[in-house]
Write an enzyme that holds these catalytic residues in place. Structure first.
Site, PDB file in Angstrom:
ATOM      1  N   ASP A   9       0.849  -1.189   0.000  1.00 50.10           N
ATOM      2  CA  ASP A   9       0.000   0.000   0.000  1.00 50.10           C
ATOM      3  C   ASP A   9       0.883   1.236   0.000  1.00 50.10           C
ATOM      4  O   ASP A   9       1.678   1.450   0.914  1.00 50.10           O
ATOM      5  CB  ASP A   9      -0.906  -0.001   1.245  1.00 50.10           C
ATOM      6  N   TYR A  14       2.767   9.745   0.369  1.00 53.11           N
ATOM      7  CA  TYR A  14       3.708   9.085   1.279  1.00 53.11           C
ATOM      8  C   TYR A  14       5.160   9.236   0.810  1.00 53.11           C
ATOM      9  O   TYR A  14       6.081   8.843   1.537  1.00 53.11           O
ATOM     10  CB  TYR A  14       3.399   7.581   1.394  1.00 53.11           C
ATOM     11  N   LYS A  39      -2.396   5.890  -4.319  1.00 50.70           N
ATOM     12  CA  LYS A  39      -3.464   6.868  -4.116  1.00 50.70           C
ATOM     13  C   LYS A  39      -3.084   8.212  -4.729  1.00 50.70           C
ATOM     14  O   LYS A  39      -1.959   8.678  -4.582  1.00 50.70           O
ATOM     15  CB  LYS A  39      -3.726   7.060  -2.612  1.00 50.70           C
ATOM     16  N   LEU A 153      -3.917  -1.447  14.082  1.00 49.30           N
ATOM     17  CA  LEU A 153      -3.334  -1.617  15.415  1.00 49.30           C
ATOM     18  C   LEU A 153      -3.396  -0.318  16.228  1.00 49.30           C
ATOM     19  O   LEU A 153      -2.845  -0.234  17.321  1.00 49.30           O
ATOM     20  CB  LEU A 153      -1.882  -2.085  15.305  1.00 49.30           C
ATOM     21  N   GLU A 206       6.644 -10.150  12.366  1.00 46.33           N
ATOM     22  CA  GLU A 206       5.610 -10.550  13.329  1.00 46.33           C
ATOM     23  C   GLU A 206       4.210 -10.390  12.746  1.00 46.33           C
ATOM     24  O   GLU A 206       3.351 -11.268  12.912  1.00 46.33           O
ATOM     25  CB  GLU A 206       5.740  -9.702  14.596  1.00 46.33           C
TER      26      GLU A 206
END
Length: 249
Positions: A9, A14, A39, A153, A206
């Protein structure tokens, strides 16, 4: 990608598209095995203007097509942008279209639905156990739109709020997993597409190690019961407008 990720993504805002393009090229993984999302920023919106921005995006990513392209914010001429995005689909430059942050109000969501020929395939919004976005999910489901979750998260702004939740921590202990893995597993079993952000290699590894266990129906319900529609990112649409027009790409 070495950790096993195949969905990336990214976004013009960004400033990471060029790096993603280089990484995909260097990975040696066939392009068709990697799903690239990007985007467009509102300063790139507008019929005629957006097609040029898409070509520039393709050049930064060093690819001849984008798997999923979003309008990043519901600000400015997103309808004009969408018309060009539809043309890009017809030209084979984009495979699917999505809307990001169009949960700002009913007006922007309804406008894109009413004025689009190719309907959004994906709605990207903040969504996690404390903000499960039940009403927005119903609206998306009505149109067959897949919900994709950012801040799954809680993001850095939350300072680990979700990871400290006692219910989540207890479930994590039962599975010998981390709270982050439990939360991400909940998203997957709930039917979401989920895009956790991480910069540390250990966290990156993880976050993808969630396919060797499953949450029970009771555990899923325990996490659902945590919902209080508590957003972490609480900027108003006016705040977003000020941010958008104050940003130069």
């Amino acid at each position: 990608m070495r950790a096993g990720y195949r969905h990336i993504d990214t976004a013009h805002a960004y400033y990471d598209e060029e790096g993603v393009g280089e990484a995909v090229k260097e990975s040696g993984i066939p392009r068709e095995e990697i799903w690239i999302t990007s985007k467009l920023w509102p300063t790139e919106y507008g019929e005629g203007k957006t097609l040029k921005a898409i070509d520039e995006m393709l050049a930064r990513l060093q690819t001849n097509y984008i798997d999923l392209l979003f309008v990043h914010q519901p600000v400015g001429d997103f309808v004009g942008a969408w018309k060009d995005m539809e043309k890009a689909v017809q030209m084979g430059k984009v495979r699917a279209l999505g809307i990001s942050n169009f949960d700002a109000n009913d007006e922007v969501f309804n406008e894109i639905m009413e004025k689009s020929t190719i309907k959004p395939a994906v709605l990207q919004i903040e969504c996690h156990p404390y903000a499960q976005r039940t009403e927005m999910r119903k609206k998306a489901a009505k149109y067959g739109i897949q919900v994709e979750c950012w801040y799954p998260l809680g993001g850095a702004q939350s300072q680990g709020l979700l990871l400290r939740d006692s219910v989540i921590k207890k479930i994590a202990e039962n599975h010998s997993k981390s709270p982050a893995q439990i939360i991400l597993r909940w998203h997957i079993q709930e039917g979401f597409s989920v895009i956790p952000g991480a910069t540390k290699p250990d966290y990156i590894k993880e976050n993808i190690q969630i396919f060797d266990f499953a949450l029970s129906n009771d555990e899923m319900q325990q996490i659902r019961s945590l919902n209080k529609e508590q957003r972490i990112f609480n900027a108003t649409l006016d705040d977003v407008k000020r941010m958008v027009w104050g940003t130069k790409l």
